[in-house]
Scaffold this motif. Structure first.
Motif, mmCIF file in Angstrom:
data_model
loop_
_atom_site.group_PDB
_atom_site.id
_atom_site.type_symbol
_atom_site.label_atom_id
_atom_site.label_comp_id
_atom_site.label_asym_id
_atom_site.label_seq_id
_atom_site.Cartn_x
_atom_site.Cartn_y
_atom_site.Cartn_z
ATOM 1 N N SER A 19 34.189 58.072 -66.525
ATOM 2 C CA SER A 19 33.931 59.283 -65.763
ATOM 3 C C SER A 19 32.530 59.836 -66.027
ATOM 4 O O SER A 19 32.101 59.909 -67.169
ATOM 5 C CB SER A 19 34.958 60.355 -66.135
ATOM 6 N N PRO A 20 31.846 60.257 -64.972
ATOM 7 C CA PRO A 20 30.549 60.916 -65.178
ATOM 8 C C PRO A 20 30.708 62.351 -65.667
ATOM 9 O O PRO A 20 29.736 63.011 -65.993
ATOM 10 C CB PRO A 20 29.923 60.889 -63.777
ATOM 11 N N HIS A 21 31.962 62.820 -65.728
ATOM 12 C CA HIS A 21 32.228 64.203 -66.114
ATOM 13 C C HIS A 21 32.661 64.359 -67.567
ATOM 14 O O HIS A 21 32.811 65.487 -68.026
ATOM 15 C CB HIS A 21 33.309 64.804 -65.206
ATOM 16 N N LEU A 22 32.895 63.265 -68.276
ATOM 17 C CA LEU A 22 33.361 63.380 -69.654
ATOM 18 C C LEU A 22 32.233 63.068 -70.625
ATOM 19 O O LEU A 22 31.480 62.122 -70.451
ATOM 20 C CB LEU A 22 34.531 62.434 -69.906
ATOM 21 N N TRP A 70 33.349 68.526 -70.879
ATOM 22 C CA TRP A 70 33.245 68.176 -69.471
ATOM 23 C C TRP A 70 31.870 68.561 -68.971
ATOM 24 O O TRP A 70 31.329 69.596 -69.353
ATOM 25 C CB TRP A 70 34.318 68.921 -68.669
ATOM 26 N N TYR A 71 31.316 67.739 -68.082
ATOM 27 C CA TYR A 71 29.971 67.940 -67.564
ATOM 28 C C TYR A 71 30.009 68.009 -66.041
ATOM 29 O O TYR A 71 30.542 67.107 -65.391
ATOM 30 C CB TYR A 71 29.081 66.783 -68.019
ATOM 31 N N ARG A 77 26.440 72.304 -65.972
ATOM 32 C CA ARG A 77 27.134 73.069 -67.005
ATOM 33 C C ARG A 77 27.937 72.103 -67.878
ATOM 34 O O ARG A 77 28.436 71.087 -67.402
ATOM 35 C CB ARG A 77 28.086 74.083 -66.390
ATOM 36 N N ILE A 78 28.102 72.492 -69.140
ATOM 37 C CA ILE A 78 28.950 71.742 -70.067
ATOM 38 C C ILE A 78 30.066 72.674 -70.518
ATOM 39 O O ILE A 78 29.803 73.810 -70.933
ATOM 40 C CB ILE A 78 28.149 71.243 -71.288
ATOM 41 N N TYR A 79 31.294 72.191 -70.425
ATOM 42 C CA TYR A 79 32.456 72.964 -70.829
ATOM 43 C C TYR A 79 33.066 72.358 -72.087
ATOM 44 O O TYR A 79 33.244 71.152 -72.163
ATOM 45 C CB TYR A 79 33.529 72.953 -69.730
ATOM 46 N N GLU A 80 33.395 73.211 -73.039
ATOM 47 C CA GLU A 80 34.157 72.789 -74.207
ATOM 48 C C GLU A 80 35.580 73.285 -73.979
ATOM 49 O O GLU A 80 35.805 74.483 -73.803
ATOM 50 C CB GLU A 80 33.564 73.403 -75.479
ATOM 51 N N VAL A 81 36.531 72.354 -73.963
ATOM 52 C CA VAL A 81 37.910 72.656 -73.584
ATOM 53 C C VAL A 81 38.851 72.205 -74.699
ATOM 54 O O VAL A 81 38.714 71.103 -75.230
ATOM 55 C CB VAL A 81 38.266 71.913 -72.265
#
Length: 153
Positions: A19-22, A70-71, A77-81
């Protein structure tokens, strides 16, 4: 399958792999710890937390609870979840293009960021690619986080 909606309205999912989002995010102190433990540790071993050479599991991350990063490819933006509490967003960082020289980085710690897609490309070419070689290759891109971990640049 997981997904997250960005504040900008874009959808992020892990349906395509890689994934380009992880992202995987390590503090520089964590990568230094891995290198002091094994100077020839493979990038994949840091990524997975399993040192194949030493035949042992070794977590180099200093985290009290598992988190995911997540990106958003749209707004950067970068999210820390939180990984265990139904995806609660702990923090959100927005990329700024202002050069780091304009900031006083005393006390900031460097971050080491691995994008899932980039990791897959590297590992497909060379499963035994060394962490120290990757750090050297990416040395021109610097990301830092403040001591309170609320600001990055």
């Amino acid at each position: 399958m997981a997904g997250l909606a960005c504040y900008c309205g874009a959808d992020m999912t892990d349906t395509e792999g890689p994934s380009p989002h992880l992202l995987n995010v390590f503090l520089r102190s964590e990568t230094d710890k891995a290198l002091s433990y094994n100077p020839n540790i493979c990038l994949w071993d840091l990524y997975t937390g399993r040192d194949e050479l030493a035949e042992c599991d070794n977590s180099f991350q200093n985290r009290s609870e598992p988190v995911e990063y997540w990106y958003c490819t749209e707004c950067r933006r970068i999210y820390e979840v939180q990984a265990v509490s139904c995806g609660k967003i702990l923090r959100c960082f927005k990329y700024v293009s202002t050069p780091a020289e304009e900031y006083n980085l005393d006390g900031f710690e460097e971050l080491f960021v691995l994008v899932d897609k980039e990791m897959d490309d590297i590992i497909c070419k060379d499963r035994y690619y060394l962490l120290k070689d990757y750090i050297e290759k990416t040395s021109e891109i610097k990301i830092f986080i403040s001591p309170d971990q609320k600001t990055y640049s």
